[in-house]
Design a protein around this motif. Structure first.
Motif, PDB file in Angstrom:
ATOM      1  N   GLU A  10      32.510  -7.425  28.137  1.00 50.43           N
ATOM      2  CA  GLU A  10      31.544  -7.985  27.187  1.00 50.43           C
ATOM      3  C   GLU A  10      30.496  -8.847  27.879  1.00 50.43           C
ATOM      4  O   GLU A  10      29.295  -8.732  27.604  1.00 50.43           O
ATOM      5  CB  GLU A  10      32.270  -8.814  26.118  1.00 50.43           C
ATOM      6  N   MET A  11      30.923  -9.702  28.778  1.00 49.65           N
ATOM      7  CA  MET A  11      29.987 -10.624  29.430  1.00 49.65           C
ATOM      8  C   MET A  11      28.997  -9.869  30.310  1.00 49.65           C
ATOM      9  O   MET A  11      27.784 -10.095  30.243  1.00 49.65           O
ATOM     10  CB  MET A  11      30.746 -11.662  30.252  1.00 49.65           C
ATOM     11  N   LEU A  12      29.507  -8.946  31.117  1.00 52.40           N
ATOM     12  CA  LEU A  12      28.628  -8.169  31.990  1.00 52.40           C
ATOM     13  C   LEU A  12      27.719  -7.265  31.169  1.00 52.40           C
ATOM     14  O   LEU A  12      26.507  -7.168  31.435  1.00 52.40           O
ATOM     15  CB  LEU A  12      29.447  -7.331  32.965  1.00 52.40           C
ATOM     16  N   GLY A  13      28.287  -6.612  30.171  1.00 53.78           N
ATOM     17  CA  GLY A  13      27.486  -5.718  29.339  1.00 53.78           C
ATOM     18  C   GLY A  13      26.347  -6.441  28.646  1.00 53.78           C
ATOM     19  O   GLY A  13      25.221  -5.940  28.584  1.00 53.78           O
ATOM     20  N   GLU A  14      26.626  -7.633  28.143  1.00 57.12           N
ATOM     21  CA  GLU A  14      25.590  -8.424  27.466  1.00 57.12           C
ATOM     22  C   GLU A  14      24.484  -8.811  28.439  1.00 57.12           C
ATOM     23  O   GLU A  14      23.292  -8.729  28.119  1.00 57.12           O
ATOM     24  CB  GLU A  14      26.223  -9.671  26.860  1.00 57.12           C
ATOM     25  N   ALA A  15      24.875  -9.226  29.644  1.00 56.04           N
ATOM     26  CA  ALA A  15      23.878  -9.632  30.641  1.00 56.04           C
ATOM     27  C   ALA A  15      23.005  -8.452  31.055  1.00 56.04           C
ATOM     28  O   ALA A  15      21.776  -8.576  31.154  1.00 56.04           O
ATOM     29  CB  ALA A  15      24.577 -10.229  31.859  1.00 56.04           C
ATOM     30  N   VAL A  16      23.634  -7.304  31.295  1.00 52.69           N
ATOM     31  CA  VAL A  16      22.878  -6.115  31.706  1.00 52.69           C
ATOM     32  C   VAL A  16      21.954  -5.664  30.586  1.00 52.69           C
ATOM     33  O   VAL A  16      20.773  -5.363  30.824  1.00 52.69           O
ATOM     34  CB  VAL A  16      23.843  -4.979  32.114  1.00 52.69           C
ATOM     35  N   ARG A  17      22.468  -5.590  29.376  1.00 51.54           N
ATOM     36  CA  ARG A  17      21.635  -5.136  28.264  1.00 51.54           C
ATOM     37  C   ARG A  17      20.439  -6.049  28.052  1.00 51.54           C
ATOM     38  O   ARG A  17      19.301  -5.577  27.888  1.00 51.54           O
ATOM     39  CB  ARG A  17      22.459  -5.064  26.970  1.00 51.54           C
ATOM     40  N   ASN A  18      20.646  -7.349  28.072  1.00 51.51           N
ATOM     41  CA  ASN A  18      19.543  -8.285  27.861  1.00 51.51           C
ATOM     42  C   ASN A  18      18.484  -8.156  28.950  1.00 51.51           C
ATOM     43  O   ASN A  18      17.281  -8.179  28.664  1.00 51.51           O
ATOM     44  CB  ASN A  18      20.065  -9.723  27.820  1.00 51.51           C
ATOM     45  N   ARG A  19      18.929  -7.987  30.195  1.00 53.52           N
ATOM     46  CA  ARG A  19      17.970  -7.881  31.298  1.00 53.52           C
ATOM     47  C   ARG A  19      17.153  -6.594  31.182  1.00 53.52           C
ATOM     48  O   ARG A  19      15.930  -6.608  31.379  1.00 53.52           O
ATOM     49  CB  ARG A  19      18.720  -7.911  32.626  1.00 53.52           C
ATOM     50  N   LEU A  20      17.812  -5.501  30.854  1.00 53.88           N
ATOM     51  CA  LEU A  20      17.095  -4.226  30.751  1.00 53.88           C
ATOM     52  C   LEU A  20      16.155  -4.208  29.552  1.00 53.88           C
ATOM     53  O   LEU A  20      15.069  -3.631  29.614  1.00 53.88           O
ATOM     54  CB  LEU A  20      18.095  -3.076  30.671  1.00 53.88           C
ATOM     55  N   GLN A  21      16.551  -4.835  28.461  1.00 56.56           N
ATOM     56  CA  GLN A  21      15.666  -4.906  27.298  1.00 56.56           C
ATOM     57  C   GLN A  21      14.416  -5.716  27.614  1.00 56.56           C
ATOM     58  O   GLN A  21      13.326  -5.389  27.127  1.00 56.56           O
ATOM     59  CB  GLN A  21      16.417  -5.497  26.104  1.00 56.56           C
ATOM     60  N   LYS A  22      14.547  -6.737  28.431  1.00 56.48           N
ATOM     61  CA  LYS A  22      13.372  -7.509  28.844  1.00 56.48           C
ATOM     62  C   LYS A  22      12.433  -6.676  29.708  1.00 56.48           C
ATOM     63  O   LYS A  22      11.244  -6.963  29.788  1.00 56.48           O
ATOM     64  CB  LYS A  22      13.810  -8.763  29.606  1.00 56.48           C
ATOM     65  N   ALA A  23      12.989  -5.642  30.349  1.00 49.73           N
ATOM     66  CA  ALA A  23      12.176  -4.738  31.171  1.00 49.73           C
ATOM     67  C   ALA A  23      11.683  -3.540  30.364  1.00 49.73           C
ATOM     68  O   ALA A  23      11.282  -2.525  30.930  1.00 49.73           O
ATOM     69  CB  ALA A  23      12.989  -4.257  32.374  1.00 49.73           C
TER      70      ALA A  23
END
Length: 221
Positions: A10-23
């Motif tokens: 959950e923690m890694l998935g949330e971080a990755v998703r948020n970063r990619l959405q910002k891109a």
């Protein structure tokens, strides 16, 4: 660009998703192997980020399922396992690249862009037509070497057309690229962005194909 993230942490998935959405990526998130298979059946993606250790099956099983269906979507395996044999196993199963946890999110983004470029037959990270250059990594646009300021929606419209130059891109496809399939869009919104792009980048850059959509470049046979 739309990506499927397959990750049960959950923690890694949330971080990755948020970063990619910002891109400016649109990210669907599956947290187990059955959910990944279902998402891949129902949707088309530009790339897949695939963890190996998953509930309900393995990431390698998901990958093998994709390739058995002749699904060519580029896959970047994301895993905590760093043994050479496991890297080879993933690549032999059809993965396009491999990144080991823990990793830097900037490196992850660069690797995703690289596998997508290769899948589209592009080696250079830049997309160029005439005197217009788009740098997707930096979300930058220039004309004759000079930076051109575009709104987020103008940029997404231009990128969708440049990536398909020579082909007609329909209004629905452009709306999906800009808004991710939202149904509450004014009917002339895309036409407004095209008008603004012509004003900033040249009147003859984008061709209107009446009844179909828009095109950049000479029509491909």
């Amino acid at each position: 660009m739309q990506l499927l993230l397959v990750e049960d942490d959950e923690m890694l998935g949330e971080a990755v998703r948020n970063r990619l959405q910002k891109a400016d990526w649109r990210v669907d998130w599956a947290k187990d192997a059955p959910g990944a298979r279902l998402a891949l059946t129902d949707h088309g993606y530009d790339a897949v980020l695939l963890d190996i250790g998953l509930p309900g099956g393995s990431g390698l099983g998901v990958l093998q399922h994709m390739r058995s269906r002749y699904d060519p979507t580029p896959v970047l395996i994301v895993t905590a396992r760093d043994q050479l044999s496991e890297r080879i196993q993933g690549l032999d199963a059809g993965a396009d690249d491999y990144i080991v946890k823990p990793f830097q999110l900037d490196e992850l983004g660069a690797r995703i862009r690289a596998v997508v470029r290769r899948s589209q037959g592009r080696v250079s990270p830049l997309i160029t037509y005439r005197d217009i250059t788009v740098d997707p990594a930096r979300r930058a646009v220039s004309r004759e070497g000079e930076r051109v300021s575009l709104s987020v929606h103008e940029y997404r419209t231009l990128l969708a057309l440049m990536e398909k130059r020579g082909w007609v891109v329909t209004r629905d496809q452009l709306e999906d690229a800009v808004y991710g399939g939202s149904s509450s869009i004014e009917s002339n919104t895309i036409a407004v962005y095209v008008h603004q792009l012509r004003r900033k980048l040249g009147d003859d850059l984008i061709v209107t194909v009446h009844g179909f959509g828009y095109r950049i470049g000479e029509e491909r046979a």
